[in-house]
Design a protein around this motif. Structure first.
Motif, PDB file in Angstrom:
ATOM      1  N   TYR A  10      25.341   2.429   8.474  1.00 50.11           N
ATOM      2  CA  TYR A  10      23.898   2.112   8.446  1.00 50.11           C
ATOM      3  C   TYR A  10      23.274   2.947   7.330  1.00 50.11           C
ATOM      4  O   TYR A  10      23.051   4.150   7.488  1.00 50.11           O
ATOM      5  N   PRO A  11      22.991   2.301   6.190  1.00 56.49           N
ATOM      6  CA  PRO A  11      22.455   3.051   5.055  1.00 56.49           C
ATOM      7  C   PRO A  11      20.936   3.029   5.005  1.00 56.49           C
ATOM      8  O   PRO A  11      20.299   2.081   5.478  1.00 56.49           O
ATOM      9  N   GLY A  12      20.372   4.060   4.415  1.00 51.81           N
ATOM     10  CA  GLY A  12      18.920   4.079   4.251  1.00 51.81           C
ATOM     11  C   GLY A  12      18.483   5.371   3.590  1.00 51.81           C
ATOM     12  O   GLY A  12      19.298   6.260   3.337  1.00 51.81           O
ATOM     13  N   THR A  13      17.190   5.452   3.314  1.00 52.53           N
ATOM     14  CA  THR A  13      16.654   6.653   2.677  1.00 52.53           C
ATOM     15  C   THR A  13      16.183   7.647   3.755  1.00 52.53           C
ATOM     16  O   THR A  13      16.267   8.849   3.579  1.00 52.53           O
ATOM     17  N   PHE A  14      15.701   7.119   4.868  1.00 55.08           N
ATOM     18  CA  PHE A  14      15.276   7.933   6.009  1.00 55.08           C
ATOM     19  C   PHE A  14      14.283   9.027   5.582  1.00 55.08           C
ATOM     20  O   PHE A  14      14.486  10.207   5.861  1.00 55.08           O
ATOM     21  N   GLY A  44      15.319   7.559  -7.191  1.00 54.59           N
ATOM     22  CA  GLY A  44      14.393   6.618  -7.797  1.00 54.59           C
ATOM     23  C   GLY A  44      13.175   6.354  -6.922  1.00 54.59           C
ATOM     24  O   GLY A  44      12.102   6.011  -7.403  1.00 54.59           O
ATOM     25  N   LYS A  45      13.348   6.504  -5.601  1.00 55.47           N
ATOM     26  CA  LYS A  45      12.237   6.251  -4.672  1.00 55.47           C
ATOM     27  C   LYS A  45      11.316   7.467  -4.562  1.00 55.47           C
ATOM     28  O   LYS A  45      10.335   7.429  -3.812  1.00 55.47           O
ATOM     29  N   GLY A  46      11.669   8.558  -5.260  1.00 54.14           N
ATOM     30  CA  GLY A  46      10.875   9.784  -5.213  1.00 54.14           C
ATOM     31  C   GLY A  46      10.650  10.266  -3.802  1.00 54.14           C
ATOM     32  O   GLY A  46       9.509  10.395  -3.351  1.00 54.14           O
ATOM     33  N   PRO A  47      11.719  10.549  -3.067  1.00 55.97           N
ATOM     34  CA  PRO A  47      11.548  10.915  -1.658  1.00 55.97           C
ATOM     35  C   PRO A  47      10.739  12.195  -1.443  1.00 55.97           C
ATOM     36  O   PRO A  47      10.741  13.084  -2.291  1.00 55.97           O
ATOM     37  N   GLU A 130      10.198  -5.270  19.080  1.00 58.70           N
ATOM     38  CA  GLU A 130       8.772  -5.628  19.089  1.00 58.70           C
ATOM     39  C   GLU A 130       7.862  -4.422  18.801  1.00 58.70           C
ATOM     40  O   GLU A 130       6.956  -4.495  17.980  1.00 58.70           O
ATOM     41  N   THR A 131       8.173  -3.309  19.433  1.00 60.17           N
ATOM     42  CA  THR A 131       7.311  -2.128  19.301  1.00 60.17           C
ATOM     43  C   THR A 131       7.441  -1.431  17.942  1.00 60.17           C
ATOM     44  O   THR A 131       6.583  -0.623  17.587  1.00 60.17           O
ATOM     45  N   ASN A 132       8.519  -1.720  17.205  1.00 60.54           N
ATOM     46  CA  ASN A 132       8.735  -1.001  15.940  1.00 60.54           C
ATOM     47  C   ASN A 132       8.564  -1.874  14.708  1.00 60.54           C
ATOM     48  O   ASN A 132       8.763  -1.415  13.582  1.00 60.54           O
ATOM     49  N   GLN A 133       8.229  -3.105  14.936  1.00 61.05           N
ATOM     50  CA  GLN A 133       8.095  -4.127  13.904  1.00 61.05           C
ATOM     51  C   GLN A 133       7.302  -3.672  12.674  1.00 61.05           C
ATOM     52  O   GLN A 133       7.625  -4.007  11.557  1.00 61.05           O
ATOM     53  N   PHE A 134       6.256  -2.889  12.902  1.00 59.84           N
ATOM     54  CA  PHE A 134       5.330  -2.559  11.805  1.00 59.84           C
ATOM     55  C   PHE A 134       5.561  -1.178  11.214  1.00 59.84           C
ATOM     56  O   PHE A 134       4.840  -0.759  10.321  1.00 59.84           O
ATOM     57  N   ILE A 135       6.586  -0.501  11.713  1.00 59.41           N
ATOM     58  CA  ILE A 135       6.792   0.882  11.248  1.00 59.41           C
ATOM     59  C   ILE A 135       7.605   0.912   9.962  1.00 59.41           C
ATOM     60  O   ILE A 135       8.673   0.307   9.875  1.00 59.41           O
ATOM     61  N   ALA A 136       7.080   1.607   8.950  1.00 59.62           N
ATOM     62  CA  ALA A 136       7.801   1.779   7.689  1.00 59.62           C
ATOM     63  C   ALA A 136       7.603   3.225   7.228  1.00 59.62           C
ATOM     64  O   ALA A 136       6.496   3.761   7.329  1.00 59.62           O
ATOM     65  N   SER A 137       8.677   3.823   6.717  1.00 58.08           N
ATOM     66  CA  SER A 137       8.602   5.223   6.256  1.00 58.08           C
ATOM     67  C   SER A 137       7.463   5.413   5.262  1.00 58.08           C
ATOM     68  O   SER A 137       6.732   6.396   5.306  1.00 58.08           O
TER      69      SER A 137
END
Ligand code: ADP
Length: 176
Positions: A10-14, A44-47, A130-137
């Protein structure tokens, strides 16, 4: 002997780890024998957080899971091509989370490209709950930067880390 263990990456920037990420991790761990969380350098995403901080954050979040599947989860940083990382981990699949509409174009394209690179490794999608649908880092960071309450999107520990990191970034703005 045939390989029986089902391994997923499971890849991601987290940056930071959200309740949405944790939901995908918990659900993925239920159907896989080993789940490797790949924390991407993604300069590149400037974390907001360094790679080491992000790895530590995901590890701490996973240590807090209490559903008996913690043992199947590992967290590793990576700075190579995702498919190369998945191959190194002997993965059968790459796990991705899918939020309504917004993620589709990007994920569709990435899945197509990755399938060309290695068609043996499947890309599996889990729909965001459903409860996490709108969550973005990204939005969590935007809200925190403006002093908003992020505690319904991330764990209390992550909220503390994010707020602390914005305090460090702009101490004079906070003191005004
Ligand atoms: P990336 O740099 O790949 O976008 P992210 O850390 O933002 O990394 O996301 C990693 C994965 O988690 C992606 O598959 C993304 O779609 C998924 N994801 C992010 N937020 C959520 C959420 N709220 N619900 C479900 N999946 C999510």
């Amino acid at each position: 002997m045939a390989k029986t263990e089902r391994v997923g990456v499971y890849p991601g920037t987290f940056d930071p780890t959200t309740n949405g990420h944790m939901d995908i991790i918990k659900r993925g761990a239920r159907v896989l024998d080993r789940l490797v969380i790949g924390v991407a350098v993604n300069a590149g995403k400037g974390p907001l957080f360094s790679l080491d901080e992000r790895v530590e954050m995901v590890r701490d979040e996973i240590a807090a899971i209490d559903d008996g599947r913690v043992g199947v989860i590992e967290v590793k940083p990576f700075d190579s091509l995702l498919m190369q990382f998945a191959e190194t981990e002997n993965a059968d699949c790459i796990l991705r989370g899918l939020r309504a509409v917004s993620d589709f174009d990007y994920e569709f394209q990435m899945a197509g490209m990755n399938a060309r690179l290695n068609p043996e490794i499947e890309i599996l999608f889990l729909m965001a709950s459903e409860t996490n649908q709108f969550i973005a880092s990204r939005l969590v960071k935007e809200i925190a930067a403006l002093g908003g309450d992020i505690t319904s999107f991330v764990s209390p520990t992550v909220a503390q880390r994010v707020n602390e990191s914005f305090r460090r970034l702009a101490p004079q703005a906070v003191n005004e």
